[in-house]
Enzyme design. Sequence first.
Site, PDB file in Angstrom:
ATOM      1  N   ALA A 381       0.932  -1.352  -0.137  1.00 16.58           N
ATOM      2  CA  ALA A 381      -0.040   0.001  -0.130  1.00 16.58           C
ATOM      3  C   ALA A 381       0.968   1.371   0.018  1.00 16.58           C
ATOM      4  O   ALA A 381       1.918   1.093   0.383  1.00 16.58           O
ATOM      5  CB  ALA A 381      -0.972   0.089   1.193  1.00 16.58           C
ATOM      6  N   SER A 382       0.269   2.340  -0.751  1.00 13.05           N
ATOM      7  CA  SER A 382       0.889   3.641  -0.485  1.00 13.05           C
ATOM      8  C   SER A 382       2.277   3.710  -1.210  1.00 13.05           C
ATOM      9  O   SER A 382       2.380   3.083  -2.264  1.00 13.05           O
ATOM     10  CB  SER A 382       1.044   4.371   0.909  1.00 13.05           C
TER      11      SER A 382
END
Length: 592
Positions: A381-382
Amino acid sequence: MASRGVKIAFALLSVTLVVPIALFFFLYFLIGRAPAVEGNAILSMQLGGDLVEVAPANLVSFVRESRVPTVRTVVDNLRKAKVDARVNGVFLKLTGLSTPYWGKVQEIRDAMIDFRTSGKPIYAYLEYGGDRDYYLATAADRVFLMPSSPLDLAGIATYEVFLRGALDKAGVYPDLHHIGDYKTAPNTYTEKTFTAAHREMDESLNADLLGQVVRGVAEGRKRSTVEVRALVDQGPFLPEQALKAGLIDEIGYEDEALLRLRAVKAGSAPNTIDGERYAQISLASLGLNRGPRIGVVYATGAIVSGKGGFDPLNGVSLGSDTLIDAIRDAARDASLRAIILRIDSPGGSAAASDAIWRELMLVKRDHPEKPLIASMGDLAASGGYYIALPAKAIVAQPSTLTGSIGIFGGKFVTGGLFEKLGANVESSSIGTHAELNSPARPFNKAEGLKVDEQLRAFYDGFLLKVADSRGSTPAKIDQLARGRVWTGQQARANGLVDELGGLDRAIAVAKESAGLAPQSDVELVTYPTPKTFYELLAETMSGESQAAVSMDRWLRANLTGGEVELLRAVRGPATMFRRGEALALMPYTFTR
């Protein structure tokens, strides 16, 4: 007399240094030898606690490498047992998985389902009937539950800690800025409760994850999803209730379950080989892991600049320099036909993520003959999603947490805390914005605009990179971004992920991309190259990282898992990053 004392002291010092080294060498060569496997054997594996991608890089773990429950060790054991004529079946003992995520559980579950195609039986014994344990067990032929353990099938809950009220009392002001309503990582510090977007995202993730669990249980227990969903609302279950509901096959103890497995084949000898020992049987000895070579570069932990390391609360950190060196090593290896980037990361430093992205783009440009495939574990994620973008294809587990395309930054203003303690912070500076990161006061209007400008520039660049990678436009990606976290299944549906599956599925995609036959086996080459016994011995003798290891042991010995999770939320990951650094980091959540 003095000379004799010196000799005695020297002799004692020599014994103190030589004996431990000799003992380590003895254990290394003794334990390192591949064990003998008798015919008609049952492979017995025990799983509990956390699941990790790579074993901790310390000497004890090296000597006991097979005892570290890495996901790949378990998967490879099942792959070997599938083709090993000496192994008649598998006995899986589940003692309570503590992982807060589901991706690695699905990885092992997929391997169990693949093993069953051999026709050999696999039995699961639940010493503790936790939800993840049970989900994994439903891939087995039969499920046994210990008489004193409940079956904790009761749905999915996530817990968020909001510290704003406590910070206000302490006189600390979280002056944190973010892009996107769903970029909720700062909410732990800036809010006292859920925002509407935060709650919507959590509820969406929970619903999707529960749907995956229900489908898995329904398939494993040959029930309808409607029946299983209704049973979830009746849980947890006592053993007798679970048996009556058809969720398990038998109630019994470990020895009884093992006897049942041995009785499946008449005349089967009572030979058992422990999974820890069986892991020392090489894949190549059974005709596996041979053929064209594919590199697997492991990107594990929160992304930081430099070499990375280990934090007792946040775990292993992924240093950009270390990963870039590994990527370069893989790129230089002319024997590799493809490269797989195996990601298990919540993101982290925006600058470090960008540096890794650039190196991967260079590999894509300069080595087109080596297709790059991204494989996601529990988290990508991110910043973890950012580094997947150069890949030709992105493969994620249905439960992988990914996306979180967004950024945040800022500072904690502690001037009020100092005042409460009777202290005073004063400054002397030259430059209009020299005190932008002052801990004594919030950003003024001009400084706030500077912070927002930096965050917006990175976010816009993030959108552009995702759009280029996914064949879309920044405007369309923005609708999926704004910091929102998706499951892998949701990400596949909205175009952020190409395929669903684990590392084996990524290997299949890599073979196809490299023009290799689908049924051909391949040799996997791991990067970064694992440290040798001698390198780890030198680190141990020098005392490197001993403080962090000692703190980790103290935390595990004195605090419960929930207490460690709470402490992690309070302390936060910010101490791993440089002051004022913009962060591409997913929200911190721990799941029941």
